[in-house]
Write an enzyme that holds these catalytic residues in place. Structure first.
Site, PDB file in Angstrom:
ATOM      1  N   ASN A   9      58.809  56.350  12.360  1.00 16.36           N
ATOM      2  CA  ASN A   9      59.991  56.907  13.027  1.00 16.36           C
ATOM      3  C   ASN A   9      59.647  57.094  14.515  1.00 16.36           C
ATOM      4  OD1 ASN A   9      61.629  58.944  14.213  1.00 16.36           O
ATOM      5  ND2 ASN A   9      62.368  59.529  12.197  1.00 16.36           N
ATOM      6  N   ASP A  11      61.622  58.247  16.950  1.00 13.70           N
ATOM      7  CA  ASP A  11      62.521  59.179  17.647  1.00 13.70           C
ATOM      8  C   ASP A  11      61.846  59.890  18.813  1.00 13.70           C
ATOM      9  OD1 ASP A  11      64.336  58.626  15.640  1.00 13.70           O
ATOM     10  OD2 ASP A  11      64.254  60.624  14.724  1.00 13.70           O
ATOM     11  N   HIS A  12      60.590  60.323  18.590  1.00 18.93           N
ATOM     12  CA  HIS A  12      59.998  61.192  19.603  1.00 18.93           C
ATOM     13  C   HIS A  12      59.440  60.440  20.804  1.00 18.93           C
ATOM     14  CE1 HIS A  12      61.211  64.598  17.456  1.00 18.93           C
ATOM     15  NE2 HIS A  12      60.495  64.296  16.388  1.00 18.93           N
ATOM     16  N   ARG A  20      63.091  63.490  30.784  1.00 18.23           N
ATOM     17  CA  ARG A  20      63.228  63.237  32.212  1.00 18.23           C
ATOM     18  C   ARG A  20      64.400  62.333  32.586  1.00 18.23           C
ATOM     19  NH1 ARG A  20      58.891  64.553  35.623  1.00 18.23           N
ATOM     20  NH2 ARG A  20      58.303  66.622  34.948  1.00 18.23           N
ATOM     21  N   HIS A  45      66.558  58.039  13.894  1.00 20.13           N
ATOM     22  CA  HIS A  45      67.612  58.977  13.526  1.00 20.13           C
ATOM     23  C   HIS A  45      68.562  59.084  14.710  1.00 20.13           C
ATOM     24  CE1 HIS A  45      68.625  63.317  11.920  1.00 20.13           C
ATOM     25  NE2 HIS A  45      69.693  62.559  12.087  1.00 20.13           N
ATOM     26  N   ARG A  47      71.105  61.029  16.056  1.00 21.48           N
ATOM     27  CA  ARG A  47      71.723  62.342  15.813  1.00 21.48           C
ATOM     28  C   ARG A  47      73.067  62.412  16.508  1.00 21.48           C
ATOM     29  NH1 ARG A  47      67.800  66.333  13.892  1.00 21.48           N
ATOM     30  NH2 ARG A  47      69.520  67.774  14.138  1.00 21.48           N
ATOM     31  N   ARG A  51      70.231  63.608  21.022  1.00 17.12           N
ATOM     32  CA  ARG A  51      69.165  64.295  21.767  1.00 17.12           C
ATOM     33  C   ARG A  51      67.955  63.398  22.030  1.00 17.12           C
ATOM     34  NH1 ARG A  51      67.001  68.731  17.423  1.00 17.12           N
ATOM     35  NH2 ARG A  51      69.211  69.228  17.363  1.00 17.12           N
ATOM     36  N   HIS A  52      67.732  62.390  21.169  1.00 16.13           N
ATOM     37  CA  HIS A  52      66.619  61.466  21.461  1.00 16.13           C
ATOM     38  C   HIS A  52      67.087  60.011  21.397  1.00 16.13           C
ATOM     39  CE1 HIS A  52      66.394  61.985  17.115  1.00 16.13           C
ATOM     40  NE2 HIS A  52      65.645  63.081  17.165  1.00 16.13           N
ATOM     41  N   GLU A  72      68.607  56.563  10.030  1.00 16.17           N
ATOM     42  CA  GLU A  72      68.914  57.884   9.476  1.00 16.17           C
ATOM     43  C   GLU A  72      70.144  58.412  10.192  1.00 16.17           C
ATOM     44  OE1 GLU A  72      65.607  60.399  10.173  1.00 16.17           O
ATOM     45  OE2 GLU A  72      64.283  59.293   8.872  1.00 16.17           O
ATOM     46  N   THR A 102      64.561  70.274  13.894  1.00 10.40           N
ATOM     47  CA  THR A 102      64.426  69.009  13.179  1.00 10.40           C
ATOM     48  C   THR A 102      65.163  69.161  11.859  1.00 10.40           C
ATOM     49  OG1 THR A 102      62.848  67.382  12.276  1.00 10.40           O
ATOM     50  CG2 THR A 102      62.203  69.696  12.153  1.00 10.40           C
ATOM     51  N   THR A 103      65.240  68.084  11.066  1.00  9.83           N
ATOM     52  CA  THR A 103      66.000  68.153   9.821  1.00  9.83           C
ATOM     53  C   THR A 103      65.419  69.233   8.912  1.00  9.83           C
ATOM     54  OG1 THR A 103      66.195  65.769  10.062  1.00  9.83           O
ATOM     55  CG2 THR A 103      66.964  66.706   7.992  1.00  9.83           C
ATOM     56  N   GLU A 153      64.717  59.632  -0.676  1.00 14.20           N
ATOM     57  CA  GLU A 153      63.541  60.011   0.112  1.00 14.20           C
ATOM     58  C   GLU A 153      63.294  61.482  -0.149  1.00 14.20           C
ATOM     59  OE1 GLU A 153      63.602  59.083   4.313  1.00 14.20           O
ATOM     60  OE2 GLU A 153      61.962  60.489   4.708  1.00 14.20           O
ATOM     61  N   HIS A 192      58.651  63.639   6.097  1.00 17.72           N
ATOM     62  CA  HIS A 192      58.854  64.852   6.901  1.00 17.72           C
ATOM     63  C   HIS A 192      57.580  65.697   6.925  1.00 17.72           C
ATOM     64  CE1 HIS A 192      60.793  68.057   9.090  1.00 17.72           C
ATOM     65  NE2 HIS A 192      61.726  67.172   9.353  1.00 17.72           N
ATOM     66  N   GLY A 193      57.061  65.861   8.117  1.00 12.05           N
ATOM     67  CA  GLY A 193      55.894  66.716   8.306  1.00 12.05           C
ATOM     68  C   GLY A 193      54.587  66.109   7.825  1.00 12.05           C
ATOM     69  N   GLY A 215      57.030  60.236  11.567  1.00 13.40           N
ATOM     70  CA  GLY A 215      57.333  60.166  12.983  1.00 13.40           C
ATOM     71  C   GLY A 215      56.440  61.014  13.859  1.00 13.40           C
ATOM     72  N   HIS A 216      56.663  62.325  13.816  1.00 15.37           N
ATOM     73  CA  HIS A 216      56.060  63.226  14.802  1.00 15.37           C
ATOM     74  C   HIS A 216      54.546  63.097  14.906  1.00 15.37           C
ATOM     75  CE1 HIS A 216      54.680  67.191  16.345  1.00 15.37           C
ATOM     76  NE2 HIS A 216      55.654  66.970  17.198  1.00 15.37           N
TER      77      HIS A 216
HETATM   78  N1  PXP Z   1      62.401  61.367   7.056  1.00 16.51           N
HETATM   79  C1  PXP Z   1      63.581  61.937   7.443  1.00 16.51           C
HETATM   80  C2  PXP Z   1      64.763  61.771   6.563  1.00 16.51           C
HETATM   81  C3  PXP Z   1      63.665  62.632   8.663  1.00 16.51           C
HETATM   82  O1  PXP Z   1      64.850  63.173   9.027  1.00 16.51           O
HETATM   83  C4  PXP Z   1      62.526  62.724   9.482  1.00 16.51           C
HETATM   84  C5  PXP Z   1      62.628  63.420  10.801  1.00 16.51           C
HETATM   85  O2  PXP Z   1      63.535  62.761  11.609  1.00 16.51           O
HETATM   86  C6  PXP Z   1      61.353  62.109   9.049  1.00 16.51           C
HETATM   87  C7  PXP Z   1      61.296  61.465   7.819  1.00 16.51           C
HETATM   88  C8  PXP Z   1      60.092  62.124   9.856  1.00 16.51           C
HETATM   89  O3  PXP Z   1      59.590  63.408   9.936  1.00 16.51           O
HETATM   90  P1  PXP Z   1      58.336  63.695  10.875  1.00 16.51           P
HETATM   91  O4  PXP Z   1      58.790  63.423  12.275  1.00 16.51           O
HETATM   92  O5  PXP Z   1      58.032  65.132  10.620  1.00 16.51           O
HETATM   93  O6  PXP Z   1      57.255  62.757  10.447  1.00 16.51           O
END
Ligand code: PXP
Length: 251
Positions: A9, A11-12, A20, A45, A47, A51-52, A72, A102-103, A153, A192-193, A215-216
């Protein structure tokens, strides 16, 4: 090597750009590096507050991603219309609140069955499969199956945040096994996480998980060691989880 597919992912990467208002770093460039490093797909994602990730990012990624594009999004008519235009390889429906960082929590498919079923059907009629991001609960799995989801998921946020992760690990393991038992044709993903440490036990305990969305932690690592190295490090952790699982099974 890992047989579980890693979808990164990005996104970040866009979060850093939006901080910026520049044109860099570009999540499109990041996605190409992830693919080179061995990612099986790219997740973004879009959103509602943009935001990103921006509309342009998804449009360009649709043309440049060579592996697999997972979009997403929230269960809204506007987002379904966007997905029908872009045609990602997979749509993952997620809950979305504007004020959240975050979600938070999975999609309540039980409580929003009609709206989710409508979105899944609209996408399916255009040949786009849908995954549902849900908490690891049998009732949500049953509802996901009943609305025609091609995949689920499992939300791993509670596992990632738990002081004692064993209980959450067991919930995830049981949910993944339940899903494969009641709906063998529905793919099981998780996310997630997750980071390079907690993913090892997850894959070692839940062999039904076929796909991860991360992602993160990968983007955070990439800031320090580069995107390709960060993806490779994560893939190595996944392979370690699978190795432990195979070892456990053969005993
Ligand atoms: N899966 C879903 C459905 C999410 O919404 C997210 C966060 O956007 C992730 C996975 C990834 O989560 P993380 O950034 O904590 O790895």
């Amino acid at each position: 090597m890992t047989s579980v597919r890693l979808h990164v992912n990005v996104d970040h990467v866009a979060t850093l750009r939006q901080a910026r208002g520049t044109t860099y770093p570009d999540p499109v460039d990041a996605a190409a590096l992830c693919e080179t490093a061995g990612a099986a797909g790219i997740t973004v994602h879009l959103r509602e507050d943009r935001r990103h990730i921006q509309d342009r990012d998804v449009e360009v990624l649709r043309r440049t991603v060579k592996t697999f594009l997972n979009l997403e999004m929230a269960t809204t008519d506007a987002m379904v219309a966007f997905a029908l235009r872009i045609r990602p390889d997979l749509v993952t429906l997620v809950p979305e609140k504007r004020e959240e960082r975050t979600t938070e929590g999975g999609l309540d498919v039980v409580g929003q069955r009609e709206a989710v079923a409508r979105a899944v059907q609209s996408l399916a009629s255009a040949g786009i499969p849908t995954s549902l991001f849900i908490d690891p609960e049998p009732a949500q799995i049953d509802a996901s199956m009943s609305v025609g989801a091609k995949a689920i998921e499992l939300h791993t946020g509670d596992y990632a945040n738990a002081a004692d992760p064993m209980e959450e690990l067991e919930r995830l393991r049981a949910a993944a096994a339940y899903s494969v038992r009641v709906a063998p044709e529905m793919r099981v993903a998780a996310g997630h996480g997750l980071h390079a440490q907690n993913v090892v036990a997850l894959l070692a305990h839940a062999p039904e998980i076929e796909e991860l969305n991360v992602g993160h932690a990968i983007v955070a690592d990439a800031v320090l060691i580069g995107m390709e190295a960060a993806v490779k490090r994560f893939l190595a952790a996944m392979a370690e989880g699978e190795r432990l699982r195979d070892g456990a099974l053969s005993r």
